[in-house]
Every structure is written in structure tokens, then in C-alpha cells.
Write a protein that holds these residues in place. Structure first.
Motif, PDB file in Angstrom:
ATOM      1  N   CYS A  72      -6.375 -25.365 -29.431  1.00  0.00           N
ATOM      2  CA  CYS A  72      -7.895 -25.273 -29.934  1.00  0.00           C
ATOM      3  C   CYS A  72      -8.320 -23.949 -29.719  1.00  0.00           C
ATOM      4  O   CYS A  72      -9.398 -23.462 -30.611  1.00  0.00           O
ATOM      5  N   PHE A  81      -9.845 -22.035 -27.391  1.00  0.00           N
ATOM      6  CA  PHE A  81     -11.114 -21.847 -26.973  1.00  0.00           C
ATOM      7  C   PHE A  81     -10.813 -20.790 -25.756  1.00  0.00           C
ATOM      8  O   PHE A  81     -11.621 -20.211 -25.478  1.00  0.00           O
ATOM      9  N   LEU A 109      -5.846 -18.585 -36.608  1.00  0.00           N
ATOM     10  CA  LEU A 109      -4.978 -17.690 -35.487  1.00  0.00           C
ATOM     11  C   LEU A 109      -5.656 -16.297 -35.320  1.00  0.00           C
ATOM     12  O   LEU A 109      -5.649 -15.870 -34.061  1.00  0.00           O
ATOM     13  N   HIS A 110      -5.865 -15.410 -36.240  1.00  0.00           N
ATOM     14  CA  HIS A 110      -6.323 -14.129 -36.111  1.00  0.00           C
ATOM     15  C   HIS A 110      -7.711 -14.108 -35.506  1.00  0.00           C
ATOM     16  O   HIS A 110      -8.061 -13.306 -34.618  1.00  0.00           O
ATOM     17  N   ILE A 143      -9.019 -16.468 -33.699  1.00  0.00           N
ATOM     18  CA  ILE A 143      -8.978 -16.996 -32.051  1.00  0.00           C
ATOM     19  C   ILE A 143      -8.622 -15.979 -31.265  1.00  0.00           C
ATOM     20  O   ILE A 143      -9.219 -15.637 -30.211  1.00  0.00           O
ATOM     21  N   THR A 144      -7.687 -14.986 -31.751  1.00  0.00           N
ATOM     22  CA  THR A 144      -7.156 -13.885 -30.945  1.00  0.00           C
ATOM     23  C   THR A 144      -8.010 -12.714 -30.966  1.00  0.00           C
ATOM     24  O   THR A 144      -7.878 -11.633 -30.125  1.00  0.00           O
ATOM     25  N   THR A 145      -9.060 -12.630 -31.578  1.00  0.00           N
ATOM     26  CA  THR A 145     -10.063 -11.500 -31.684  1.00  0.00           C
ATOM     27  C   THR A 145     -11.379 -12.027 -31.297  1.00  0.00           C
ATOM     28  O   THR A 145     -12.486 -11.148 -31.507  1.00  0.00           O
ATOM     29  N   GLY A 146     -11.534 -13.227 -30.947  1.00  0.00           N
ATOM     30  CA  GLY A 146     -12.944 -13.701 -30.575  1.00  0.00           C
ATOM     31  C   GLY A 146     -13.883 -14.042 -31.552  1.00  0.00           C
ATOM     32  O   GLY A 146     -15.101 -14.237 -31.545  1.00  0.00           O
ATOM     33  N   ALA A 199     -13.491 -16.757 -33.810  1.00  0.00           N
ATOM     34  CA  ALA A 199     -13.273 -17.999 -34.319  1.00  0.00           C
ATOM     35  C   ALA A 199     -14.610 -18.827 -33.695  1.00  0.00           C
ATOM     36  O   ALA A 199     -15.126 -18.495 -32.668  1.00  0.00           O
ATOM     37  N   TYR A 246     -16.759 -21.652 -32.469  1.00  0.00           N
ATOM     38  CA  TYR A 246     -16.959 -22.952 -31.643  1.00  0.00           C
ATOM     39  C   TYR A 246     -18.313 -23.224 -31.811  1.00  0.00           C
ATOM     40  O   TYR A 246     -19.217 -22.668 -32.192  1.00  0.00           O
ATOM     41  N   ALA A 268     -20.346 -23.744 -29.402  1.00  0.00           N
ATOM     42  CA  ALA A 268     -21.318 -22.937 -28.589  1.00  0.00           C
ATOM     43  C   ALA A 268     -21.562 -21.655 -29.311  1.00  0.00           C
ATOM     44  O   ALA A 268     -22.452 -20.975 -28.729  1.00  0.00           O
ATOM     45  N   ASP A 269     -20.884 -21.201 -30.076  1.00  0.00           N
ATOM     46  CA  ASP A 269     -21.020 -19.822 -30.809  1.00  0.00           C
ATOM     47  C   ASP A 269     -22.010 -19.828 -31.894  1.00  0.00           C
ATOM     48  O   ASP A 269     -22.352 -18.627 -32.538  1.00  0.00           O
ATOM     49  N   ARG A 321     -25.447 -19.406 -33.479  1.00  0.00           N
ATOM     50  CA  ARG A 321     -26.869 -18.675 -33.224  1.00  0.00           C
ATOM     51  C   ARG A 321     -27.533 -18.742 -34.423  1.00  0.00           C
ATOM     52  O   ARG A 321     -27.251 -18.157 -35.604  1.00  0.00           O
ATOM     53  N   GLU A 342     -13.992 -26.502 -23.991  1.00  0.00           N
ATOM     54  CA  GLU A 342     -15.713 -26.308 -24.456  1.00  0.00           C
ATOM     55  C   GLU A 342     -16.430 -27.522 -23.926  1.00  0.00           C
ATOM     56  O   GLU A 342     -16.087 -28.644 -24.495  1.00  0.00           O
ATOM     57  N   LEU A 393     -13.504 -27.060 -32.760  1.00  0.00           N
ATOM     58  CA  LEU A 393     -13.746 -27.728 -31.594  1.00  0.00           C
ATOM     59  C   LEU A 393     -12.906 -27.150 -30.328  1.00  0.00           C
ATOM     60  O   LEU A 393     -11.848 -27.134 -30.416  1.00  0.00           O
ATOM     61  N   GLY A 394     -13.573 -26.774 -29.238  1.00  0.00           N
ATOM     62  CA  GLY A 394     -12.786 -26.019 -28.092  1.00  0.00           C
ATOM     63  C   GLY A 394     -12.284 -27.419 -27.300  1.00  0.00           C
ATOM     64  O   GLY A 394     -12.440 -27.629 -26.270  1.00  0.00           O
TER      65      GLY A 394
END
Lengths: 150, 770
Positions: free
Chosen positions: A96, A98, B223-224, B226-229, B231, B233, B235-236, B238, B373, B420-421
Motif C-alpha cells: 500500500c 503508506f 512506485l516512484h 510512494i518512494t518520494t512522498g 503518492a 492517500y 489523509a493527504d 487538502r 492509514e 488506500l493506506g
């Protein structure tokens, strides 16, 4: 007025000095890469690096980091090509995803401190970071890969 | 694309698994879809294929209209919609990949877009039940083949040649006789004018020509990010002017607010408002519990404000719920006859006449999902229109429930699906989105409702609590001649209707009445059990307690007869055959039995495969032990061997796990491996720690300190995954859930082998230390 440097940029805050850094990052500064998972330093999803050390931003107040340098996942590498990030992609770590920002920041801090950790050291150092999907085997492999050149 | 430099360094990795290094999204950034492919044809019916699935019987069924799912831009960018939610299984990549495969699109030029919740337009969108690939392999292939055919027809017309002479190959259409080629982008406008071919006439690719399906070299599209913040979700999200809310909910399910004092909360810096939130009486499906919301300028202030609230609750009828007392009730119920749900032969008489009766009573407590999450949602309600952003497994259902809750037409509700986390079934219930909608309506501004981890643990739709009692009667030769299995557990149906006391067919069908052993006298019973909290789907659902009981009993029978676990298991499975239990209208995960029978040949096969690859019977050091278990769930077959080591102090470690899965035709073996690796972690997690308890109607746990989940230092050292190659036209089956159920019994059989202690009550906790 509290001043703090986040990813190289000076930010200021004149609200509640006890506000956890996590919520300043996410809700006030708009840096949503750092995640909320537990609020009690139990899961590591909110891990950031402060002056080369991995810190849980959910229990660290904004006041505690006044005048210090905070690095979040967004600031780890300008193109997202920190060895840990590259290794994460090579090993296809996330499910996922997260928890992964926290895992990556924890791993990056580990490698700053110990560039060639053993598997046992990796498992120990990463055990404060929970992954409910269960990506641990790949996280361990990715940290190892990052430490040996990627 | 590149290979891992030295796979030997990576423990537990299948050698030669290729990994994708370059992000799709980074390549495509900035290439917006404009103009192009607007296909014109009626919505197509499903083609009669080599097998049928239950997809058509899901709410709103299946849509295979390429106009809905595919767009080709003049620059050649192919956009494919993902209509299922991504919670970690890889489905947001896998389903579009099937379309790209069949349409001959180059994956590096494909952009995946997430569909909002609209089941009339997209067909069923419930991402649950391990169904997405199973139900959508064929429809996605048909969508891709339709799009490909239209591009080919457009090219043939342009060149004035018969369509049979042209062929789409890797993002272009080729006329090999003349050597002419046209890219998909150049054909987009013309292809849009072509009529959609009939499903019956579609020519699907020969699987031997597949570039992506079954290969496992494509990384997930996120993938990219997610690894760089980057992605996104739930909660993100705004929005301008958005307020942050946390809610104090009744501590007991069905409880009510009596009074509250907001004064201290309102003094907290950043807190702007304190207000009551409407609650619904229990049970009311997924409607909110109600309570008091604290509205603030950021989440931290809202949490601090909530801590300062003074609240008085009326706990109501469930205020007496006590796990210790309830367990005794369940155990007593399991010792008396209950509603017979499967009967073959005469189990009572056979048990009476048996040479030996082996009895096991197995307990599995409530479990919380604790996806990383916690539940969260953003709502913007203005007048009679509502827009939601939320990590929901069921965007169609969320849309319906938001419309009903606000009293507005469903067409006025837009549900945007974020990443979805984690989900594990929790996010199939949209109570958190309904809370956000109610608050936004009252406040007239966008609102984010954030659940804390404490909220998540205390107000979950928990996995049920169960006692599974099995009595196996053996004749003099050690052959099992009688099997009585009583399952006692509150039903998920209790969340939908008051007073439900028996398990629903879909729960009975998860490892109770579909038990596949070749035994003459079988009785499966379901004594009554009432619910006192919200019960819901948890990954693998009733299969967890059932596999734990049935497969532990296999280990107990092996011990009682002095035989090998694996040989005992194979003897119980019996001859290769199709099992047809004497059960009226038996539930088969919603699938027709013709396509998805209970096939003991496949069950045997995974046992034999894991035994061979996992080196069953190998010598292990002192204090170590091997355990095996097999289970069919979500119409897949899966077997696991666990090796444990238990030291003198009772400390448990798991040096190795081997799992074989037969999930039929598959799309991405690399993601199957990741699901199974993760299932071993979740399986060990629940077996070692998983327990939610109640005292005075309240959940006693609150966070990861007292509801522990597995951490890396105690996770299996190596998990190996073996996938059974599918036969031709073998229907695809579930992957997300089947990995969990066999883990706990394999673990407990291994612990027995190592220590001689039989663990019948989960979690393990400190039982080995006693």
C-alpha cells in the motif's frame, strides 16, 4: 515566533508551540509525505531526519526543533534518487506504501550512522517502523542493497 | 528495466525476478490527454468465454465498453482507467496492464487514471473478496481487444487494405506487406469513428504472445511516488478553506451522548468549534456512531481539543459485554448441538462407535484491522451537492450511503478514490466518509475527519470472535470415519440487522461446510451467537478461525495416530475428485461451481509442491519444528510450511516459511509473491499477538502498544513463494486473502513439533513461556 529549517527552507510558526511537528508539516506546511500512523511514536510512519537522526515527528513539538534542520521524504533527494529510494524501487518494496516514507527515512538515517549494516543490524534498526502489509523481507533486502551500492 | 545485480544477496528472492526501475508517471508527466479516442457503440454484453465467473451477479455487474475505460491522445498517450481501489495488492496496475497487453499498447506510454465511484458507468467497484483479477481478467482483455481492433480498422481504411492484413504491434499498427506503420496517436481520431466490434467477433491474443501478463516485470504505477512522498492517500487531500476534525465517539457500541462541556476544548489554541455529530442506533450498517466533533485549523489542535472535552455517555445495552465471560458462553454453546448446516452419513453414531475420538476446541478472539492509514475522509458539501475524497474500498457503496445520509440524489455525489493506506476490509465500510459529509454540510466548508489510531482500535468493525470445536472419530486403523465441526461466532449479518444469531451462508462457506476431506460421516453445525459490537469483514474473514481449527486438527490426528502431518493431510483430502458437499445453495465465493469446483487434485498439488520445494521432512536443529497446513479460500488453493525455533525460555522465532499457491491464470506473479509474503507476516502477527478484548462494553486496547502487530525483528527470516503454473483456460482466482488462513495452523503444528505443546487458543501470547 518559532523558526525551523525544513528541507533547506526556513519556515515560521506563531501558533501553539506544543503542536507536534507532524501536524505542522502536514497541515500547516503542506508536506504530506510524512504520515500519521499512531501519534505515540509506536509505528514510525511519521519519521523525519533532524540533524542526521531519525525522529518521530508525532511526539516532537515544533518548539523542540526550533533552529534545527528537518529533512522529510520530500527533501531526501531532489530527484528521489537517494540510494535508499532507488533500492526501494529495485526491490519493489511497497504494497500500500503508506508506511514507506517513514521506513525510507529510518533506513537513510541508519545508513548515515552505519553505512554497512548487517542483516541483524538492519532488522533491529528498522523494528520501530511497522508495515501492516508485511513488506519486511523486502525492506530488509532493500536496505541491504542500498548499503552495497545501487 | 534492469535486473537485480546479485539476487543471491537478497534473501528469499526468486532469482531472476525482474524489477522496474523507471517510473511510468515520471515519463508521462505533462502529457495531458486531449481529443482523440471517443468510441461510439452500445455497451457490450459479456462474451461467452471458456469459463463463467460471478462478476455479472455483483451489484451493477460488468461494463466492457472501451469508451469508458480507454482513451488514446493524438500524442499517442494511452489513458486507461483503474476502477478498483489500490490498497496494496497492485490492482491499480494489474487491471490496466491487462488492457494494455491486449490492445498492444506500450506500457511506458500508458497513463493510469483512477475512476471515481460510479457503478452504472464502470460496473461493480467493490475492491474486496479477492475478486478484482478473478472478475476482470476477461472483461479487461475484451476492452483491450476492442480498442486494438478499432485502431487496426482505422489503419486499414487509411491504407485501403483489408483489415485482416494489418496488425497492431507495440503501440503502432503495421501493414507488413507494404512495410507501412502508423502510431496509435496518429490513428486516434480515425479510430474514434470506427464502430465498436461485437464481442463475439473479437480476436484475443494468443497467451504465448503476451508481453506483460504472467511475467511480473512491471512495477506498480505508484512506485516512484510512494518512494518520494508524492503518492496521494486519503489523509493527504487538502482543499482551500478546509477545516480539520476529530470526533469523540461513544465508547460502547450503541451508546449515546448524554452531555458535553466544550469550554476547555475551545480554549486550546487552533480549536474553532465544538459540535455534536449525528449518530445512528446500532446496528445500522455503516452509519456513523455519532459523538462530539472538535473542529480546528489543524489536526494536532483538534486532537488536543478533544482530549480537553468533558463527556458523559450512556453506554446502553452493550455496556455489559465482557470477552472473558463471552468466551465461556461460546465454548458452552460449542459443546451442545446447533443448527445443522451440512450432514452426510451419521456423524453421531460414527463418533459413538469410533475406536478413538480426537477433540479440539479452538478459540480466535476479535481482531482489529489497523491498516497503517487510520480511517480518514474529506468532504465538501454545498447545497444539494457533495464531493468526497476518501480511501474507500467501495466507492459505489459510499456514493449511495452519502446520498442517503444527506438526503440528496446519488447523481449529486462525487466520490474520488485516493490511494488506500491499507484496507483489509475496514475501508469497505464508509462511516468515516459519512461523518465528513455530515460535518461539511453543517459547517458549509470542506472538512477532513481524521481518525486517530485510538479511534481506529476502539471503533473498528472487528473480526468476529469464535470457538470452533471439532470431534474426529477414528477407526482401529487410524482412519477418520466421523467429523463433527461446530462453529460458534457472531455473524457479520449482525451489523446489518438486529438479532442475527446464525452465521450467513457466505460465512459458513468459508471453511466450514466446504471442508474437503474424504470422510463418510460429516456433521457441520452452527449454534447461536449474539453480537455485542460491530462485526465486519477482516482480510480472509471466517477462513482464519476455520483453517486454524481444521488444519490444527489434522496435526492432532497425525499425533494421535503417530503419523506424519503431511501424509495425514493427504490421506484426509483423499482421492483426486470434485467435492460436492450435501449443502443446499452452498456459497462458493459468489462463483459458479462449474468454473470453480472444490477440486482435491489442486488441493493435493499445492501440498505436494510446497512439501517438495519447502523440503518437508528435512532435518531441523533441536528446538526447531516444521508444520504444514493447506486451505482453499477465495477459490484459490494454498499450502504453507512454517519452520519455528523455540528456545528454552519459550521465545519463538520463524527461520523459514514456504508457501505454494494455485490461483489459476494470473497477471503479475511478482505481486502475488508480495501478497503471500505479507500474508505470512499478518498470519504470524495475528497468531502471536492479535486480540481485542472487551470489559464493560469497551475495547480494552488502544494503540500499537497494546494491540501489537509484528515488527521486522520478529518477522520470518525467509518467505519463499511458489506459484502453480495454470493450465490452459484455468479461471483466475483470489490472491489478496488466501495467504493468511493456513499460516496460523501451520505455525501451531510447527510449535507442536518443536515443543510438544498444542496451542488451541489464539493469540499465542506467553503460552510457550508457561
Amino acid at each position: 515566533m518559532i523558526k525551523v529549517k525544513i528541507n533547506g527552507q526556513e519556515q515560521s510558526w506563531d501558533g501553539d508551540p506544543d503542536l507536534p511537528l507532524l501536524w505542522f508539516l502536514r497541515d500547516e506546511a503542506g508536506l504530506t509525505g510524512t504520515k500519521f500512523g499512531c501519534g505515540q511514536a509506536l509505528c514510525g510512519a511519521c519519521t523525519v531526519i533532524i540533524d542526521k537522526e531519525a525522529v518521530r515527528s508525532c511526539i516532537t513539538s515544533i518548539n523542540d526543533v526550533a533552529g534545527r534542520e528537518v529533512t522529510t521524504i520530500e527533501g531526501l533527494h531532489p530527484n528521489g534518487d537517494h540510494p535508499v529510494q532507488k533500492a526501494w524501487r529495485q526491490v519493489n518494496v511497497p504494497q500500500c506504501g503508506f508506511c514507506q516514507a517513514g521506513q525510507i527515512m529510518q533506513a537513510a538515517a541508519l545508513l548515515m550512522d552505519n553505512p554497512k549494516p548487517s542483516h541483524e543490524q538492519i532488522r533491529e534498526a528498522m523494528s520501530g517502523n511497522i508495515c501492516r502489509c508485511g513488506c519486511y523481507q523486502r525492506i530488509e533486502n532493500a536496505v541491504h542493497l542500498a548499503s552495497t551500492g545501487v | 528495466m534492469n535486473f537485480i545485480d546479485n539476487p543471491g544477496k537478497l534473501r528469499g528472492f526468486e532469482k531472476n525476478i525482474r524489477v522496474e526501475k523507471v517510473s511510468r508517471r515520471s515519463i508521462l508527466k505533462g502529457l495531458g490527454v486531449t481529443g482523440g479516442f471517443v468510441l461510439a457503440a452500445p455497451v457490450m454484453s459479456r462474451q461467452a468465454f471458456a469459463y463463467e465467473t460471478g462478476a455479472g451477479k455483483m451489484p451493477h455487474g460488468v461494463v466492457v465498453d472501451p469508451r469508458v475505460f480507454v482513451a488514446v491522445a493524438p500524442d499517442g498517450t494511452v489513458t486507461i482507467l483503474a476502477h478498483r481501489a489500490e490498497m496494496g495488492t497492485g490492482v491499480r496496475t494489474s487491471l490496466p496492464l491487462i488492457v494494455a497487453e491486449e490492445m498492444e499498447a506500450d506500457w511506458s506510454r500508458v497513463k493510469v487514471e483512477q475512476a471515481h465511484g460510479d457503478e452504472v458507468k464502470f460496473g461493480n467497484q467493490d475492491t474486496d473478496g479477492s475478486r478484482s483479477t478473478r472478475h476482470y481478467l476477461i472483461p479487461m482483455r475484451q476492452i483491450g481487444a476492442s480498442a486494438r481492433t478499432m485502431l487496426e480498422q482505422a489503419a486499414a481504411k487509411r491504407w485501403g487494405v483489408p483489415a485482416t492484413e494489418v496488425k497492431a504491434v507495440n503501440h503502432e499498427v503495421v501493414h507488413s506487406a507494404s512495410g507501412r506503420k502508423l502510431g496509435f496517436g496518429e490513428l486516434a481520431a480515425d479510430a474514434a469513428k470506427e464502430s465498436v466490434p461485437s464481442i463475439e467477433g473479437l480476436k484475443l491474443k494468443d497467451p504465448k504472445d503476451f508481453r506483460y501478463l504472467g511475467k511480473g516485470q512491471i512495477g506498480i504505477v505508484d512506485l516512484h511516488d510512494i518512494t518520494t512522498g508524492k503518492a496521494g492517500y486519503g489523509a493527504d487531500v487538502r482543499l482551500p478553506g478546509m477545516k480539520y476534525a476529530v470526533i469523540a465517539r461513544p465508547p460502547v457500541t450503541g451508546g449515546k451522548l448524554v452531555s458535553f462541556d466544550p469550554d476547555a476544548a475551545l480554549k486550546v489554541p487552533g480549536v474553532e468549534k465544538v459540535m455534536q455529530v449525528r449518530g445512528w442506533p446500532w446496528p445500522s450498517k455503516f452509519q456513523p456512531l455519532g459523538g462530539v466533533a472538535v473542529i480546528a485549523r489543524n489536526t494536532g489542535a483538534a486532537i488536543k481539543g478533544r482530549d480537553a472535552l468533558k463527556l458523559t455517555w450512556d453506554d446502553g445495552a452493550n455496556g455489559k459485554y465482557d470477552s472473558v465471560a463471552y468466551r465461556k458462553e461460546l465454548e458452552e454453546a460449542s459443546r451442545k448441538p446447533g443448527l445443522v448446516v451440512r450432514q452426510e452419513g451419521d456423524a453421531d453414531a460414527a463418533l459413538k462407535g469410533a475406536d478413538k475420538v480426537v477433540v479440539g476446541e479452538y478459540y480466535l478472539p476479535h481482531l482489529a484491522h489497523v491498516s497503517m492509514e487510520p480511517p480518514v475522509a474529506v468532504a465538501d458539501v454545498k447545497g444539494d451537492k457533495a464531493e468526497i475524497w476518501a480511501p474507500v474500498q467501495s466507492p459505489g457503496g459510499t456514493r449511495e450511503d452519502v446520498a442517503k445520509t444527506l438526503g440528496i440524489p446519488e447523481g449529486n455525489v462525487t466520490v474520488n478514490v485516493t490511494l488506500l493506506g491499507g484496507g483489509f476490509g475496514r475501508k469497505s465500510k464508509c462511516d468515516f466518509a459519512l461523518e465528513a459529509a455530515l460535518l461539511s454540510k453543517e459547517l458549509g466548508v470542506p472538512v477532513k475527519v481524521q481518525w486517530t489510531r485510538e479511534d481506529d482500535v476502539r471503533h473498528d468493525f472487528l473480526h468476529t470472535v469464535s470457538v470452533e470445536r471439532i470431534e474426529a472419530g477414528l477407526d482401529k486403523s487410524g482412519k477418520v470415519i466421523a467429523w463433527r465441526h461446530r462453529s460458534v461466532a457472531p455473524s457479520i449479518a449482525s451489523t446489518f440487522a438486529a438479532g442475527a444469531k446464525h452465521e450467513a451462508p457466505f460465512e459458513l462457506g468459508m471453511g466450514l461446510v466446504d471442508m474437503p476431506f474424504e470422510i463418510t460421516n460429516i456433521s457441520c453445525e452452527n449454534p447461536e451467537a449474539a453480537a455485542f459490537t460491530r462485526i465486519g469483514w477482516f482480510r480472509s474473514v471466517s477462513n482464519i478461525p476455520r483453517a486454524f481449527a481444521v488444519q490444527s486438527m489434522v496435526g492432532e490426528i497425525a499425533h494421535a495416530t503417530g503419523r506424519d502431518q503431511k501424509e495425514t493431510l493427504l490421506a484426509l483430502i483423499g482421492s483426486p475428485r470434485i467435492v460436492k458437499p450435501a449443502v443446499k445453495d452452498m456459497w462458493n465465493y459468489g462463483e459458479p461451481f462449474d468454473s470453480y469446483p472444490i477440486d482435491t487434485a489442486r488441493l493435493r498439488k499445492v501440498v505436494e509442491l510446497v512439501a517438495e520445494k519447502g523440503e518437508w521432512g528435512r532435518q531441523v536443529p533441536k528446538g526447531h519444528g516444521l508444520g504444514i497446513a493447506v486451505h482453499r479460500s477465495f477459490v484459490s488453493y494454498i499450502a504453507t510450511i512454517v519452520e519455528v525455533a523455540v528456545d528454552e525460555k519459550g521465545k519463538l522465532t520463524v527461520p523459514r516459511v514456504d508457501t505454494a499457491i494455485d490461483c489459476g491464470t494470473y497477471v503479475n506473479p511478482e505481486r502475488i509473491a508480495s501478497q503471500i509474503e505479507g500474508a505470512a507476516i499478518m498470519g504470524l502477527s495475528l497468531a502471536k499477538y492479535g486480540e481485542i478484548t472487551f470489559k464493560d462494553g469497551k475495547v480494552e486496547q488502544k494503540n500499537f502498544d497494546d494491540f501489537q502487530v509484528l515488527r521486522m525483528d520478529e518477522s520470518p527470516v525467509v518467505t519463499n513463494v511458489y506459484i502453480v503454473p495454470p493450465g490452459p483456460d484455468t479461471p483466475p482466482s483470489g490472491v489478496g486473502e488466501p495467504g493468511v488462513p493456513p499460516f496460523a495452523p501451520a505455525l501451531m503444528n510447527a510449535i507442536f513439533a518443536a515443543t510438544g505443546k498444542r496451542i488451541r487458543s489464539l493469540p499465542l501470547g506467553k503460552q510457550l513461556e508457561a
